[in-house]
Motif scaffolding. Structure first.
Motif, PDB file in Angstrom:
ATOM      1  N   ARG A 175     -42.030  73.134 -18.372  1.00  0.00           N
ATOM      2  CA  ARG A 175     -41.799  74.296 -18.065  1.00  0.00           C
ATOM      3  C   ARG A 175     -41.599  74.722 -16.636  1.00  0.00           C
ATOM      4  NH1 ARG A 175     -47.255  77.882 -17.217  1.00  0.00           N
ATOM      5  NH2 ARG A 175     -46.944  76.664 -15.128  1.00  0.00           N
ATOM      6  N   SER A 176     -42.127  73.842 -15.762  1.00  0.00           N
ATOM      7  CA  SER A 176     -41.986  74.015 -14.123  1.00  0.00           C
ATOM      8  C   SER A 176     -40.624  73.682 -13.989  1.00  0.00           C
ATOM      9  CB  SER A 176     -42.934  73.253 -13.394  1.00  0.00           C
ATOM     10  OG  SER A 176     -44.377  73.536 -13.691  1.00  0.00           O
ATOM     11  N   ALA A 197     -35.996  67.491 -10.674  1.00  0.00           N
ATOM     12  CA  ALA A 197     -37.033  68.322 -10.485  1.00  0.00           C
ATOM     13  C   ALA A 197     -38.210  68.032 -11.377  1.00  0.00           C
ATOM     14  CB  ALA A 197     -36.574  69.958 -11.010  1.00  0.00           C
ATOM     15  N   SER A 198     -37.872  67.407 -12.529  1.00  0.00           N
ATOM     16  CA  SER A 198     -39.066  66.982 -13.353  1.00  0.00           C
ATOM     17  C   SER A 198     -40.034  65.919 -12.492  1.00  0.00           C
ATOM     18  CB  SER A 198     -38.572  66.237 -14.674  1.00  0.00           C
ATOM     19  OG  SER A 198     -37.464  65.639 -14.663  1.00  0.00           O
ATOM     20  N   ILE A 199     -39.188  64.800 -11.895  1.00  0.00           N
ATOM     21  CA  ILE A 199     -39.883  63.771 -11.383  1.00  0.00           C
ATOM     22  C   ILE A 199     -40.842  64.366 -10.050  1.00  0.00           C
ATOM     23  CG2 ILE A 199     -39.597  61.881  -9.942  1.00  0.00           C
ATOM     24  CD1 ILE A 199     -37.235  61.256 -11.389  1.00  0.00           C
ATOM     25  N   PHE A 200     -40.297  65.548  -9.467  1.00  0.00           N
ATOM     26  CA  PHE A 200     -41.162  65.933  -8.403  1.00  0.00           C
ATOM     27  C   PHE A 200     -42.196  66.707  -9.040  1.00  0.00           C
ATOM     28  CE2 PHE A 200     -37.348  65.455  -5.834  1.00  0.00           C
ATOM     29  CZ  PHE A 200     -38.055  65.600  -4.514  1.00  0.00           C
ATOM     30  N   TYR A 201     -42.151  67.680 -10.061  1.00  0.00           N
ATOM     31  CA  TYR A 201     -43.408  68.143 -10.833  1.00  0.00           C
ATOM     32  C   TYR A 201     -44.237  67.131 -11.169  1.00  0.00           C
ATOM     33  CZ  TYR A 201     -41.272  72.697  -9.904  1.00  0.00           C
ATOM     34  OH  TYR A 201     -40.689  74.058  -9.510  1.00  0.00           O
ATOM     35  N   SER A 202     -43.737  65.990 -11.964  1.00  0.00           N
ATOM     36  CA  SER A 202     -44.449  64.852 -12.308  1.00  0.00           C
ATOM     37  C   SER A 202     -45.640  64.290 -11.237  1.00  0.00           C
ATOM     38  CB  SER A 202     -43.772  63.910 -13.079  1.00  0.00           C
ATOM     39  OG  SER A 202     -43.111  64.508 -14.044  1.00  0.00           O
ATOM     40  N   LEU A 203     -44.792  63.910 -10.112  1.00  0.00           N
ATOM     41  CA  LEU A 203     -45.704  63.274  -9.011  1.00  0.00           C
ATOM     42  C   LEU A 203     -46.682  64.264  -8.340  1.00  0.00           C
ATOM     43  CD1 LEU A 203     -42.781  61.272  -7.264  1.00  0.00           C
ATOM     44  CD2 LEU A 203     -44.585  60.387  -8.834  1.00  0.00           C
ATOM     45  N   TRP A 204     -46.285  65.466  -8.038  1.00  0.00           N
ATOM     46  CA  TRP A 204     -47.333  66.378  -7.654  1.00  0.00           C
ATOM     47  C   TRP A 204     -48.364  66.701  -8.545  1.00  0.00           C
ATOM     48  CZ3 TRP A 204     -42.600  69.738  -6.274  1.00  0.00           C
ATOM     49  CH2 TRP A 204     -42.026  69.639  -5.014  1.00  0.00           C
ATOM     50  N   GLY A 205     -48.278  66.597  -9.919  1.00  0.00           N
ATOM     51  CA  GLY A 205     -49.180  66.728 -10.855  1.00  0.00           C
ATOM     52  C   GLY A 205     -50.071  65.795 -10.702  1.00  0.00           C
TER      53      GLY A 205
END
Length: 413
Positions: free
Chosen positions: A45-46, A303-311
């Motif tokens: 979603r992000s 983008a998906s990797i960035f949000y995965s790592l932050w999460g």
């Protein structure tokens, strides 16, 4: 969403297992499965915001709606559960001071009634999960970047680029600290209101006021962010609203305020809701700027990797902090079966609920002011550079197609 909905339902289902260890394993299995699946959903979603539009202002609007409706959904979920338990005349939550509340004797609802109420709420929420999943699949047209599908993601070169990318590392610290402060407040606030301030009857109303304020000011913060910039708005939300909010609760006592304690907590809750609404929105917008900056410097979006790592970082820190806080409560002699907690528990709950967010927000504020490298000027330069690069790519592709068509015509001739 389908396996996530199933995990959520069975998380509330109490099987006929005699062993407490067996029940614990059942709960951990479905709770862990639910968290893993929802992490994938939230990540998608992000990341979808980054692919929905290339215009930063439109992304800000999407993030504003996402934040506002996400906060409103948490409120509606709370009201749904409260309304269902009222309909079944059941007690919401565990009240050790209610004699007979969980044993079916005396007054209060029976355990079977409460179990039925929990299952009804779980079934309704499961249906909502399925509807949201179907809406995402059939209501959101997704454009697939065929060029990106032909390369492997997260190779060694990508890892090196991430480690060397200062905005990513800085945002990882900022997002982790802000999420830690928000989650700690949300987790232990109810216990603090119940035992530290002896306001268990007002607990639900104070929390509703907090969440309603948080959702209502989201669109106003979007206007503020457009006027003064992302970083300044985030600093304003922390410095003017969140830090005073937590400091006020930290020093508030019934001896100090007397009968004004309850009105004071309502006012402070409104103030804190304004600040948290700013942080939830500003954090999601700042993250899109980091991804744009990385794309400009490396040519990869990821983008998906960035949000995965932050999460993942936020989840790890929250899990560690929860274990530490629960251990501290045990050391302070906290017992959930006790109607009245000792004074040490009351103070520990106050320090955990307000002191931890104070420290986390202060450190995050320092990172925003002194170490976060993306300014409004650099963001605008990134925006124009990416736009120019995309325009050049479109022109190049159009020229290539024209050349291909011309060659095809000549071959036919």
């Amino acid at each position: 969403m389908l396996p996530g909905a199933a995990c959520y339902f069975f998380m509330w289902f109490s099987p006929d297992i005699v062993s407490p260890t067996g029940k614990l394993m059942w709960y951990l299995l479905f709770y862990g499965g639910y968290q893993v699946i929802m992490a994938g959903f939230l990540n998608a979603r992000s990341a979808l915001v980054m692919y929905a539009t290339q215009e930063p202002r439109e992304r800000d609007i999407l993030n504003t709606y996402s934040s506002a409706f996400g906060i409103a959904a948490s409120l509606l979920g709370l009201l749904l559960q409260q309304g269902t338990f009222t309909l079944f005349h059941a007690d919401l939550g565990y009240n050790p001071c209610g004699n007979g509340t969980h044993n079916g004797t005396g007054h209060g609802s029976t355990r079977d009634t409460e179990k039925t109420a929990f299952m009804v709420v779980a079934a309704v929420r499961t249906g909502i999960f399925v509807l949201c999943g179907l809406a995402a699949v059939f209501g959101v047209p997704e454009k697939k970047d065929i060029k990106r599908e032909q390369r492997s993601l997260f190779v060694v070169g990508d890892i090196k680029d991430l480690v060397r990318h200062r905005p990513f590392l800085t945002m990882a610290v900022i997002s982790t600290l802000l999420t830690l402060g928000i989650n700690t407040k949300g987790t232990y606030c109810a216990l603090m209101l119940q035992y530290t301030f002896n306001l268990s009857d007002q607990m639900i109303y104070i929390m509703i006021v907090y969440v309603v304020t948080e959702a209502a000011v989201t669109f106003l913060w979007n206007v503020v962010i457009r006027r003064i910039g992302r970083t300044k708005a985030a600093c304003l939300g922390i410095l003017v609203f969140l830090l005073p909010h937590n400091a006020a609760i930290l020093i508030a006592t019934r001896d100090l305020l007397g009968t004004a304690l309850l009105p004071f907590l309502y006012v402070v809750s409104i103030w804190g809701g304004i600040g948290e609404g700013c942080i939830v929105l500003a954090l999601s917008i700042l993250q899109t700027d980091v991804i744009d900056d990385f794309e400009l410097k490396t040519g990869n979006k990821m983008a998906s990797i960035f949000y995965s790592l932050w999460g993942s970082l936020s989840g790890i820190v929250n899990a560690i902090s929860a274990a530490i806080f629960n251990w501290i409560l045990q050391v302070a002699n906290y017992n959930a079966d006790d109607c009245v907690q000792p004074g040490s528990v009351k103070q520990v709950l106050r320090y955990i609920s307000t002191g931890t967010p104070l420290a986390a927000y202060t450190i995050a504020l320092m990172f925003l002011i002194w170490l976060y490298p993306i300014t409004e000027e650099s963001r605008m330069r990134t925006k124009m550079a990416l736009a120019a690069r995309r325009t050049a790519a479109v022109d190049e592709r159009r020229a290539l197609l024209n050349n291909t068509d011309a060659v095809s015509v000549q071959e036919r001739i």
